[in-house]
Design an enzyme around this catalytic site. Structure first.
Site, mmCIF file in Angstrom:
data_model
loop_
_atom_site.group_PDB
_atom_site.id
_atom_site.type_symbol
_atom_site.label_atom_id
_atom_site.label_comp_id
_atom_site.label_asym_id
_atom_site.label_seq_id
_atom_site.Cartn_x
_atom_site.Cartn_y
_atom_site.Cartn_z
ATOM 1 N N GLY A 299 42.031 90.781 79.308
ATOM 2 C CA GLY A 299 41.833 92.142 79.802
ATOM 3 C C GLY A 299 40.430 92.330 80.328
ATOM 4 O O GLY A 299 39.465 92.326 79.561
ATOM 5 N N CYS A 306 37.137 102.123 80.102
ATOM 6 C CA CYS A 306 36.398 101.087 80.843
ATOM 7 C C CYS A 306 36.064 101.560 82.254
ATOM 8 O O CYS A 306 36.903 102.147 82.925
ATOM 9 C CB CYS A 306 37.237 99.822 81.002
ATOM 10 S SG CYS A 306 37.809 99.148 79.464
ATOM 11 N N MET A 391 32.459 100.487 74.478
ATOM 12 C CA MET A 391 31.343 99.804 73.841
ATOM 13 C C MET A 391 30.235 99.484 74.843
ATOM 14 O O MET A 391 29.140 99.099 74.464
ATOM 15 C CB MET A 391 31.823 98.529 73.130
ATOM 16 C CG MET A 391 32.726 98.814 71.932
ATOM 17 S SD MET A 391 32.150 100.164 70.877
ATOM 18 C CE MET A 391 30.531 99.603 70.418
ATOM 19 N N GLU A 423 29.232 100.443 81.573
ATOM 20 C CA GLU A 423 30.531 99.999 82.097
ATOM 21 C C GLU A 423 31.646 100.631 81.267
ATOM 22 O O GLU A 423 32.707 100.048 81.063
ATOM 23 C CB GLU A 423 30.628 98.470 82.062
ATOM 24 C CG GLU A 423 29.787 97.805 83.130
ATOM 25 C CD GLU A 423 29.975 96.295 83.177
ATOM 26 O OE1 GLU A 423 31.058 95.796 82.839
ATOM 27 O OE2 GLU A 423 29.000 95.610 83.547
HETATM 28 P P1 XMP Z 1 42.265 100.937 75.269
HETATM 29 O O1 XMP Z 1 42.905 101.202 76.595
HETATM 30 O O2 XMP Z 1 43.239 100.584 74.216
HETATM 31 O O3 XMP Z 1 41.331 99.656 75.512
HETATM 32 O O4 XMP Z 1 41.359 102.055 74.846
HETATM 33 C C1 XMP Z 1 40.559 99.093 74.486
HETATM 34 C C2 XMP Z 1 39.771 97.917 75.024
HETATM 35 O O5 XMP Z 1 38.838 98.308 76.039
HETATM 36 C C3 XMP Z 1 37.776 97.357 76.092
HETATM 37 N N1 XMP Z 1 36.504 98.084 76.095
HETATM 38 C C4 XMP Z 1 35.705 98.233 77.161
HETATM 39 N N2 XMP Z 1 35.834 97.747 78.429
HETATM 40 N N3 XMP Z 1 33.837 98.877 79.024
HETATM 41 C C5 XMP Z 1 34.889 98.063 79.360
HETATM 42 O O6 XMP Z 1 34.993 97.641 80.523
HETATM 43 C C6 XMP Z 1 33.648 99.384 77.774
HETATM 44 O O7 XMP Z 1 32.703 100.135 77.515
HETATM 45 C C7 XMP Z 1 34.639 99.045 76.803
HETATM 46 N N4 XMP Z 1 34.779 99.362 75.471
HETATM 47 C C8 XMP Z 1 35.931 98.753 75.086
HETATM 48 C C9 XMP Z 1 37.919 96.459 74.890
HETATM 49 O O8 XMP Z 1 38.457 95.238 75.344
HETATM 50 C C10 XMP Z 1 38.887 97.237 74.011
HETATM 51 O O9 XMP Z 1 39.589 96.431 73.095
#
Ligand code: XMP
Length: 486
Positions: A299, A306, A391, A423
């Site tokens: 992903g 994201c 994050m 990001e």
């Molecule tokens: P969902 O859609 O379930 O996705 O909320 C969770 C996943 O999103 C990723 N993640 C991030 N990706 N910027 C990103 O591009 C971020 O700030 C970020 N924070 C989390 C991560 O893989 C998570 O499991």
């Protein structure tokens, strides 16, 4: 430069075509799956290693219900390790290292310790470290005001009902019931304390028959680590604390430092399972599988919070990313599972991810609104919400900087804020009650999905799965339409 002719697809671009089924009840299907090479789950769901999603309360609830939680890494090693220990001490019906207090400590100290560790009882020791009694919250509540020390209000050893280390859960239950007790110290032949049995722990296996347990009967838990050199030390301490699986938490997992970290972890620690990622391509999955990963997380940018694709222009729509990564693993002949990470909003998204070849899904925002997610609910216009943040969002990045420097928010430096290139975003999500209820809906959707696909297991569904691309009209038709929602 090249342009791929084939369009990248994601969940809303497709539907699964129903096929002939011999399944007569949703209860006839099996939802168990592989998390990694050696760890199995009864439901294919993982809570994400995000600081608004998974800490110890979420990890416990996920494992109790048959999934697993990955404790995020944006805290000190000590703090993260303690959370892992707290999950591991939870279900095995004998608590191996019960919290203890000295008999000369004050009643207030005992109250503070119980509150801090969220336990209802402590074992009491003397200065020679010998068990002299136990103290429970009931003793503290009912203690007359003139008593000040633990030894004044504890139940002394000679009055304690105790168990031997080989006691069965059923025998423990009978003993607890017969004497109307909440706690049963476990002593060996020489009177040494070997653990504590609580009434709650004895009934848990019945309450949670699907729980994800290790070979000692303890709940399983994962923890995230980074890829910098200091993170080997974090890994070592987490492994000592009993963590079952480490997740390499890096945005672009198809990178030399991630590949090298997988190799280092696998060659340094014999028995630890390592999940590597995130990738979104055949070659990314192939390289991590070759490096020795025990599962690959897929992903780049599908997550609800994201903005990687907007900020960097990079990413692959999630369904295509899963299918391509499955191909990469097959090519490597390593036979390890794929985890679909991000973008799951409904049970149908999860079913599509699994049908496309993933063996589990990782979920963030959908769980961020639950009781077990870190943080309290806020009320807005009479409705309850909780916060979720990427994050890589500005808030999370600054939070980390402040923690690293040990400063409070008032000391923040404007220059630091300006240097962050986020990001991810911060948002609120509706409060959703216990995560168990959300899991019940997700698993119910999967069970129905399996019956539409005519497969009793996730593997059978994958073998039979046929996707059909849909048009915007097909998508509109798929949602509630031409009615006023109540
Ligand atoms: P969902 O859609 O379930 O996705 O909320 C969770 C996943 O999103 C990723 N993640 C991030 N990706 N910027 C990103 O591009 C971020 O700030 C970020 N924070 C989390 C991560 O893989 C998570 O499991």
């Amino acid at each position: 430069m090249k342009i791929r002719k084939i369009k990248g697809l994601t969940f809303d671009d497709v539907l699964l075509v129903p096929s002939r089924s011999s399944i007569t009840s949703r209860n006839d299907v099996v939802t168990s799956t592989r998390l990694t090479r050696t760890i199995n789950l009864n439901i294919p769901i993982i809570s994400a290693n995000m600081d608004t999603v998974t800490e110890e309360a979420m990890a416990k609830a996920m494992a109790e219900n048959g999934g697993i939680g990955i404790i995020h890494r944006f805290m000190s090693i000590e703090h993260q390790t303690k959370q892992v220990r707290n999950v591991k001490r939870c279900q095995g019906f004998i608590v191996e290292n019960p919290y203890e207090i000295n008999q000369d400590a004050s009643i207030d100290d005992a109250k503070r310790l119980m509150k801090k560790e969220k336990v209802g009882g402590l074992v009491v020791k003397d200065n020679q470290n010998k068990l002299v009694g136990i103290i429970t919250s009931r003793d503290l509540l009912l203690a007359p005001g003139e008593f000040n020390e633990v030894k004044d209000v504890m139940t002394e050893s000679r009055n304690l009902v105790v168990a031997s280390p080989d006691i069965t859960p059923e025998a423990a239950r009978i003993l607890l019931y017969k004497h109307r007790l909440e706690k049963l110290p476990v002593l060996d032949e020489d009177g040494n304390l070997k653990g504590l049995i609580t009434a709650q722990d004895v009934v848990k296996p019945e309450m949670y028959p699907n729980a994800t347990l290790d070979e000692k009967g303890r709940l399983c838990v994962g923890a995230a680590i980074g890829v910098t050199s200091g993170e080997m030390e974090r890994a070592r301490i987490l492994i000592e604390a009993g963590v079952d699986v480490l997740v390499l938490d890096i945005a672009h997992g198809h990178a030399d430092h991630c590949i090298n970290m997988v190799k280092r972890l696998k060659s340094t620690f014999e028995n630890i399972q390592v999940i590597a990622g995130n990738v979104a391509t055949e070659s990314g999955a192939f390289d991590l599988a070759e490096a020795g990963a025990d599962a690959i997380k897929v992903g780049i940018g599908p997550g609800s919070i994201c903005t990687t694709r907007i900020v960097t222009g990079y990413g692959v729509p999630q369904l295509t990313a899963i299918m391509d990564s499955v191909k990469g693993v097959q090519e490597s002949k390593k036979n390890i599972p794929i985890i679909a990470d991000g973008g799951v909003r409904f049970s149908g998204d999860m079913v599509k991810a699994l049908a496309a070849g993933a063996e589990t899904v990782m979920v963030g925002s959908l769980f961020a609104g639950t009781e077990e997610a870190p943080g309290s609910a806020v009320i807005r216009d009479g409705q309850k919400f909780k916060v979720v943040r990427g994050m890589a969002s500005l808030g999370a990045a600054m939070g980390r900087k402040l923690t690293e420097r040990g400063e409070d928010e008032s000391a923040e430096d404007q220059e630091d804020w300006d240097k962050v290139i986020p990001e991810g975003v911060e948002a609120v999500v509706p409060y959703r009650g216990k995560v168990e209820e959300v899991l019940f809906q997700l698993v119910g959707g999967l069970r129905s999905g399996l019956s539409y696909g005519g497969g009793k297991t996730i593997r059978e569904m994958q073998e039979k799965a046929e996707f059909i691309e849909i048009t915007p009209a097909g998508y509109r038709e798929s949602r509630p339409h031409d009615v006023d929602r109540v």
